[in-house]
Design an enzyme around this catalytic site. Sequence first.
Site, mmCIF file in Angstrom:
data_model
loop_
_atom_site.group_PDB
_atom_site.id
_atom_site.type_symbol
_atom_site.label_atom_id
_atom_site.label_comp_id
_atom_site.label_asym_id
_atom_site.label_seq_id
_atom_site.Cartn_x
_atom_site.Cartn_y
_atom_site.Cartn_z
ATOM 1 N N CYS A 1 4.897 17.441 59.827
ATOM 2 C CA CYS A 1 6.318 17.679 59.634
ATOM 3 C C CYS A 1 6.948 16.666 58.629
ATOM 4 O O CYS A 1 7.769 17.329 57.581
ATOM 5 C CB CYS A 1 7.139 17.147 60.956
ATOM 6 S SG CYS A 1 6.917 18.297 62.317
ATOM 7 N N CYS B 1 5.626 12.894 63.168
ATOM 8 C CA CYS B 1 4.543 14.062 63.208
ATOM 9 C C CYS B 1 4.204 13.941 61.537
ATOM 10 O O CYS B 1 5.067 14.463 60.835
ATOM 11 C CB CYS B 1 5.073 15.334 63.600
ATOM 12 S SG CYS B 1 4.161 16.616 63.058
#
Length: 159
Positions: free
Chosen positions: A65, A62
Amino acid sequence: RQMCIRDRYQRRVRGEANESMASVHVFSDKPAARADIEARVAEGNVMVLFSATLNGDGIRWCPDCAVAEPVIDAAARGADPEVTLLKVEISRWSWKQESGPRHPFRSGPFEVTGIPTLLVIGEKGEVVERFGEDACASAETMARVFHPEDPRPAKRAKL
């Protein structure tokens, strides 16, 4: 069997060896881990970060992230060692395939709708604050979360 991948480890993230840091516990996103995480949350006064696992190249799958992790790690560095951060690493497969209430962390009490998400859990195990991707990537916001009573003045941007 405990589902915590690395229980009670303290990691120094690009910091000095004698620097204090929040206690960090890393969990998988497997349904069996949820009971361990909920037990720690019920004790209260913890933070729970829901983030992506690493892909084969050692990068978070991600992108949000990947941006937020170093910001959160930097904020945790120097935090009171009594602060506990539970990191729940969510696999791409489970996040994409088990969408909706079937995913173990998309329903109550966590109700995670996106990652990264940082939850601040109060004394009674209740969610006190919830931070999404933009807040998790903000060094100023994460510093306030991990150092709520820091007497040092905030650094001002140079004009």
